[in-house]
Motif scaffolding. Sequence first.
Motif, PDB file in Angstrom:
ATOM      1  N   GLU A 165       0.804  -0.948  -0.033  1.00 50.28           N
ATOM      2  CA  GLU A 165      -0.134   0.238  -0.021  1.00 50.28           C
ATOM      3  C   GLU A 165       0.506   1.018  -0.100  1.00 50.28           C
ATOM      4  OE1 GLU A 165      -3.430   1.920   2.469  1.00 50.28           O
ATOM      5  OE2 GLU A 165      -2.527   0.370   3.731  1.00 50.28           O
TER       6      GLU A 165
ATOM      7  N   ASN B 152       2.354  24.201   8.739  1.00 50.29           N
ATOM      8  CA  ASN B 152       1.165  24.191   8.314  1.00 50.29           C
ATOM      9  C   ASN B 152       0.484  22.794   8.369  1.00 50.29           C
ATOM     10  OD1 ASN B 152      -0.124  26.694   9.688  1.00 50.29           O
ATOM     11  ND2 ASN B 152       0.455  27.976   7.822  1.00 50.29           N
ATOM     12  N   LEU B 153      -0.338  21.993   9.056  1.00 50.92           N
ATOM     13  CA  LEU B 153      -0.728  21.464   8.344  1.00 50.92           C
ATOM     14  C   LEU B 153      -2.170  20.906   7.565  1.00 50.92           C
ATOM     15  CD1 LEU B 153      -1.197  17.535   9.041  1.00 50.92           C
ATOM     16  CD2 LEU B 153      -2.420  18.216  11.080  1.00 50.92           C
ATOM     17  N   ILE B 154      -1.558  20.814   6.722  1.00 53.17           N
ATOM     18  CA  ILE B 154      -2.807  20.266   4.944  1.00 53.17           C
ATOM     19  C   ILE B 154      -3.027  19.719   5.045  1.00 53.17           C
ATOM     20  CG2 ILE B 154      -1.477  22.273   3.944  1.00 53.17           C
ATOM     21  CD1 ILE B 154      -0.171  20.748   2.352  1.00 53.17           C
ATOM     22  N   LYS B 155      -2.373  18.184   5.291  1.00 56.34           N
ATOM     23  CA  LYS B 155      -3.659  16.914   4.779  1.00 56.34           C
ATOM     24  C   LYS B 155      -2.456  15.692   5.863  1.00 56.34           C
ATOM     25  CE  LYS B 155      -3.107  14.083   0.718  1.00 56.34           C
ATOM     26  NZ  LYS B 155      -3.655  13.840  -0.557  1.00 56.34           N
ATOM     27  N   THR B 156      -3.282  14.158   6.188  1.00 54.59           N
ATOM     28  CA  THR B 156      -2.878  13.863   6.843  1.00 54.59           C
ATOM     29  C   THR B 156      -3.507  12.608   5.967  1.00 54.59           C
ATOM     30  OG1 THR B 156      -4.743  12.933   8.427  1.00 54.59           O
ATOM     31  CG2 THR B 156      -2.697  14.161   8.714  1.00 54.59           C
ATOM     32  N   LYS B 157      -2.453  11.086   5.475  1.00 52.04           N
ATOM     33  CA  LYS B 157      -3.244  10.023   4.878  1.00 52.04           C
ATOM     34  C   LYS B 157      -2.698   9.313   5.898  1.00 52.04           C
ATOM     35  CE  LYS B 157      -2.778   7.673   0.298  1.00 52.04           C
ATOM     36  NZ  LYS B 157      -1.920   7.897  -1.078  1.00 52.04           N
ATOM     37  N   THR B 158      -3.537   8.531   5.840  1.00 53.74           N
ATOM     38  CA  THR B 158      -3.489   6.933   7.089  1.00 53.74           C
ATOM     39  C   THR B 158      -3.385   5.642   5.936  1.00 53.74           C
ATOM     40  OG1 THR B 158      -4.606   8.084   8.692  1.00 53.74           O
ATOM     41  CG2 THR B 158      -3.944   5.640   9.137  1.00 53.74           C
ATOM     42  N   PHE B 159      -2.063   4.184   6.488  1.00 56.32           N
ATOM     43  CA  PHE B 159      -1.938   3.377   5.548  1.00 56.32           C
ATOM     44  C   PHE B 159      -3.089   2.081   6.856  1.00 56.32           C
ATOM     45  CE2 PHE B 159       0.195   6.239   3.857  1.00 56.32           C
ATOM     46  CZ  PHE B 159       0.444   6.640   2.223  1.00 56.32           C
TER      47      PHE B 159
ATOM     48  N   LYS C 176       3.382  22.797   5.046  1.00 52.85           N
ATOM     49  CA  LYS C 176       4.104  23.701   4.870  1.00 52.85           C
ATOM     50  C   LYS C 176       4.487  25.202   5.501  1.00 52.85           C
ATOM     51  CE  LYS C 176       1.021  24.014   0.288  1.00 52.85           C
ATOM     52  NZ  LYS C 176       0.296  24.880  -0.814  1.00 52.85           N
TER      53      LYS C 176
END
Lengths: 210, 184
Positions: free
Chosen positions: B26, B163-170, B180
């Motif tokens: 993944e 600045n946190l703009i996104k998270t992606k969890t696996f 950023k």
Amino acid sequence: MKYFKKSEQEVIYMRKIIVLSFITLDGVMQAPGEPEEDPSGGFEYGGWVAPYFDEASGQVMEKQMKPADLLLGRKTFEIFASYWPEHADFWPGINDVTKYVLSGTLTTSDWKNSVFLSSLADIEKLKNSTGSDIQVHGSGELAQLLLKHDLVDELWLKIFPLTLGKGKKLFNYGSIPAAFTLTESTVTPSGVIFANYKRAGKVETGTVGS
Amino acid sequence: MRKLIAAINMTLDGFCDHTSMIPDDELLQHYNELLSNADTLLYGRITYQLMESYWPVIVKNPTGNQPTDHFAVLIDNIPKIVYSHTLENVDWKNTILKREVIKEEVLELKQQTGKNILAGSRSLIVTLMQLDLIDEFQLCVHPIILGNGLPLFENIKDRINLNLIKTKTFGCGSVIHYYKPVKN
């Protein structure tokens, strides 16, 4: 910080818009700080928060006024721009944060880090950009516009134990039906209620007791 | 202007070690997508040598695992720049050798049209950070506490706000944090 789930896997973060307001029990928000702040409409009660200010209020206020970018209406911006640049000791960081101003007429200012927006679309774009959460102070008309278009993520209200009967109000008939959740609250010895709410979906109805 | 993205794997306690965090399918698929959207890869000597010793072999002798083999082809083909004071020459295809990071040179690279630029080496990322050249961080935090190793954020002098703009969890428990830098 506000976020939405793009999928089970991905979460996108956005800037929150927080409306901070001093209000009376009947919802008046005009000229809380001092008599000369905004006497428009023949308002005679400017400075109505002063008798209630105590150490407890000061502590909560200090917490709320940590540096964050601001979104202001034109009138509040002009009041702020004539006062805060010389009084930054009382609001650390106020000159350094970005002041976003919604105005149809104003396009420049001597106050550093002022940025002028001309439409609701600009505000939506701002909300989707990166950066700190955005605070709205005063700015009655702007707050109503934001409430009407469901752009307010949180309301930080300071409710004072008095009624005025006249003056500019925070909520008028332009608000959309919306539910909020109380996230934090403090009651001061002088009877001021600091209540922070965040947006919580639709209004639900039912019959009490059934 | 195209983006310079610092993309790296790290442990929960902030260490980087490419050999202690083996990506599953993944994650590999995610990195395949990242590589497909980039056309320049920046490495320091150590990561370069590690990758160069492993992936060209897989290209010649595929493993049969699709995401792994696809990654091998992508990393083999992508143009690479290696920064090293000591390497005499580079053998891996589409690779050029540079002695040091020059801010103006990287800025010029960013101004060219094309896809994203990726930086994937620990010390190189810190160098690029100090020159204010990184537009986005994609830090893949693995659920491992390593206890010791090489810290990613070493020799940082001044505080840097992100600045946190996104998270992606696996599924494996790794989470990529997209940040950023706050520009002053």
